[in-house]
Scaffold this motif. Sequence first.
Motif, PDB file in Angstrom:
ATOM      1  N   ILE A  57       0.865  -1.189   0.000  1.00  0.00           N
ATOM      2  CA  ILE A  57       0.000   0.000   0.000  1.00  0.00           C
ATOM      3  C   ILE A  57       0.899   1.236   0.000  1.00  0.00           C
ATOM      4  N   LYS A  58       0.469   2.309  -0.691  1.00  0.00           N
ATOM      5  CA  LYS A  58       1.269   3.524  -0.731  1.00  0.00           C
ATOM      6  C   LYS A  58       1.378   4.128   0.684  1.00  0.00           C
ATOM      7  N   VAL A  59       2.604   4.560   1.014  1.00  0.00           N
ATOM      8  CA  VAL A  59       2.877   5.090   2.354  1.00  0.00           C
ATOM      9  C   VAL A  59       2.783   6.603   2.359  1.00  0.00           C
ATOM     10  N   GLY A  60       1.952   7.136   3.261  1.00  0.00           N
ATOM     11  CA  GLY A  60       1.873   8.596   3.449  1.00  0.00           C
ATOM     12  C   GLY A  60       2.423   8.951   4.817  1.00  0.00           C
ATOM     13  N   LEU A  61       3.316   9.956   4.854  1.00  0.00           N
ATOM     14  CA  LEU A  61       3.817  10.435   6.144  1.00  0.00           C
ATOM     15  C   LEU A  61       3.201  11.805   6.390  1.00  0.00           C
ATOM     16  N   ALA A  62       2.431  11.910   7.488  1.00  0.00           N
ATOM     17  CA  ALA A  62       1.727  13.159   7.812  1.00  0.00           C
ATOM     18  C   ALA A  62       2.545  13.972   8.803  1.00  0.00           C
ATOM     19  N   ILE A  63       2.573  15.302   8.588  1.00  0.00           N
ATOM     20  CA  ILE A  63       3.267  16.182   9.540  1.00  0.00           C
ATOM     21  C   ILE A  63       2.327  17.312   9.965  1.00  0.00           C
ATOM     22  N   ASN A  64       2.348  17.586  11.270  1.00  0.00           N
ATOM     23  CA  ASN A  64       1.503  18.644  11.825  1.00  0.00           C
ATOM     24  C   ASN A  64       1.985  20.016  11.365  1.00  0.00           C
ATOM     25  N   PRO A  65       1.119  21.031  11.509  1.00  0.00           N
ATOM     26  CA  PRO A  65       1.512  22.390  11.091  1.00  0.00           C
ATOM     27  C   PRO A  65       2.822  22.865  11.730  1.00  0.00           C
ATOM     28  N   ASP A  66       3.085  22.457  12.970  1.00  0.00           N
ATOM     29  CA  ASP A  66       4.310  22.975  13.633  1.00  0.00           C
ATOM     30  C   ASP A  66       5.493  22.003  13.519  1.00  0.00           C
ATOM     31  N   THR A  67       5.377  21.006  12.688  1.00  0.00           N
ATOM     32  CA  THR A  67       6.521  20.103  12.457  1.00  0.00           C
ATOM     33  C   THR A  67       7.288  20.582  11.229  1.00  0.00           C
ATOM     34  N   ASP A  68       8.600  20.746  11.419  1.00  0.00           N
ATOM     35  CA  ASP A  68       9.431  21.280  10.349  1.00  0.00           C
ATOM     36  C   ASP A  68       9.798  20.209   9.309  1.00  0.00           C
ATOM     37  N   LEU A  69       9.904  20.593   8.078  1.00  0.00           N
ATOM     38  CA  LEU A  69      10.262  19.651   7.002  1.00  0.00           C
ATOM     39  C   LEU A  69      11.576  18.924   7.310  1.00  0.00           C
ATOM     40  N   ASN A  70      12.519  19.638   7.937  1.00  0.00           N
ATOM     41  CA  ASN A  70      13.826  19.030   8.223  1.00  0.00           C
ATOM     42  C   ASN A  70      13.715  17.774   9.074  1.00  0.00           C
ATOM     43  N   GLU A  71      12.668  17.738   9.889  1.00  0.00           N
ATOM     44  CA  GLU A  71      12.526  16.583  10.798  1.00  0.00           C
ATOM     45  C   GLU A  71      12.219  15.284  10.048  1.00  0.00           C
ATOM     46  N   VAL A  72      11.693  15.414   8.831  1.00  0.00           N
ATOM     47  CA  VAL A  72      11.301  14.187   8.102  1.00  0.00           C
ATOM     48  C   VAL A  72      12.172  13.932   6.871  1.00  0.00           C
ATOM     49  N   LYS A  73      13.230  14.733   6.703  1.00  0.00           N
ATOM     50  CA  LYS A  73      14.070  14.610   5.502  1.00  0.00           C
ATOM     51  C   LYS A  73      14.564  13.190   5.289  1.00  0.00           C
ATOM     52  N   ASP A  74      14.925  12.503   6.386  1.00  0.00           N
ATOM     53  CA  ASP A  74      15.488  11.142   6.267  1.00  0.00           C
ATOM     54  C   ASP A  74      14.509  10.137   5.672  1.00  0.00           C
ATOM     55  N   TYR A  75      13.236  10.478   5.657  1.00  0.00           N
ATOM     56  CA  TYR A  75      12.223   9.511   5.209  1.00  0.00           C
ATOM     57  C   TYR A  75      11.718   9.797   3.797  1.00  0.00           C
ATOM     58  N   LEU A  76      12.105  10.943   3.264  1.00  0.00           N
ATOM     59  CA  LEU A  76      11.495  11.377   1.992  1.00  0.00           C
ATOM     60  C   LEU A  76      11.769  10.411   0.843  1.00  0.00           C
ATOM     61  N   ASN A  77      12.876   9.678   0.965  1.00  0.00           N
ATOM     62  CA  ASN A  77      13.213   8.717  -0.091  1.00  0.00           C
ATOM     63  C   ASN A  77      12.300   7.498  -0.075  1.00  0.00           C
ATOM     64  N   ASP A  78      11.654   7.275   1.077  1.00  0.00           N
ATOM     65  CA  ASP A  78      10.947   5.996   1.262  1.00  0.00           C
ATOM     66  C   ASP A  78       9.438   6.137   1.273  1.00  0.00           C
ATOM     67  N   ILE A  79       8.943   7.356   1.110  1.00  0.00           N
ATOM     68  CA  ILE A  79       7.474   7.521   1.188  1.00  0.00           C
ATOM     69  C   ILE A  79       6.910   7.872  -0.182  1.00  0.00           C
ATOM     70  N   ASP A  80       5.621   7.594  -0.335  1.00  0.00           N
ATOM     71  CA  ASP A  80       4.950   7.926  -1.604  1.00  0.00           C
ATOM     72  C   ASP A  80       4.265   9.287  -1.525  1.00  0.00           C
ATOM     73  N   ILE A  81       3.777   9.588  -0.311  1.00  0.00           N
ATOM     74  CA  ILE A  81       3.019  10.838  -0.106  1.00  0.00           C
ATOM     75  C   ILE A  81       3.544  11.554   1.130  1.00  0.00           C
ATOM     76  N   LEU A  82       3.722  12.869   1.032  1.00  0.00           N
ATOM     77  CA  LEU A  82       3.970  13.689   2.219  1.00  0.00           C
ATOM     78  C   LEU A  82       2.662  14.429   2.485  1.00  0.00           C
ATOM     79  N   LEU A  83       2.011  14.087   3.608  1.00  0.00           N
ATOM     80  CA  LEU A  83       0.703  14.680   3.933  1.00  0.00           C
ATOM     81  C   LEU A  83       0.937  15.878   4.849  1.00  0.00           C
ATOM     82  N   ILE A  84       0.853  17.070   4.289  1.00  0.00           N
ATOM     83  CA  ILE A  84       1.140  18.299   5.046  1.00  0.00           C
ATOM     84  C   ILE A  84      -0.163  18.832   5.634  1.00  0.00           C
TER      85      ILE A  84
END
Length: 207
Positions: A103-130
């Motif tokens: 199944i396609k993987v979506g990683l959700a981040i809250n309004p106050d979560t910075d993009l830098n915190e999830v950089k390590d995962y960007l290669n492995d996810i299909d969707i970034l849910l902002i």
Amino acid sequence: MKISVSILNEINNYKESIKKVNESKSDYIHLDIMDSSFTEKSSFIIDDFKNIEFDKKVDVHLMSNNLDKLIDEYSLFNPEIISFHYEVGNTRKYIEKIKEKGIKVGLAINPDTDLNEVKDYLNDIDILLIMSVIPGKGGQSYISSVTNKIKEAKKLQKEYRFLIEVDGGINDKTIKEISDFADIFVSGSYITNSSNYNEKIDNLKKC
Ligand code: DX5
Ligand code: ZN
């Protein structure tokens, strides 16, 4: 531009709302799953969807800490996407768990979560849910400070293959500032408060 209709605000007559989404021109149906472990309120449980037919791709948004249980439950009706929150922790574990199910993987981040915190995962996810609202309920206003984060994420798409999905407070006005920077737009109350879902979906797609 893809639209994903959230039925969270229609929880009291969600079966009727699912039927309307099925009959609409929406690309996805967005299921907001809350069990009050990550948000104050609860929303649906898996039994609510027993014998329900989905004619749209299902976009599951888990707002919960009980991800082992919920990922197992919601993978059973073969959704297109399962998204979970980075803020829950154990991100790598849950990316793998959803991937294993094909199944396609979506990683959700809250309004106050910075993009830098999830950089390590960007290669492995299909969707970034902002998230452009604080998770927990429909009908909230779009948090305009999130727009910069969406634009930053768009720049990162040059290096990675994830799609950008924005969720919260999306209507025919707020979509205008971000329509060039995201791929999937979740819209709940703007659409479900209306009796004519297609008219509202057209308004969004026109932007
Ligand atoms: C909020 C949910 C959103 C929300 C969207 O916690 O994740 O999907 O239901 O609804 P609107 O468009 O009304 O903000
Ligand atoms: Zn959502």
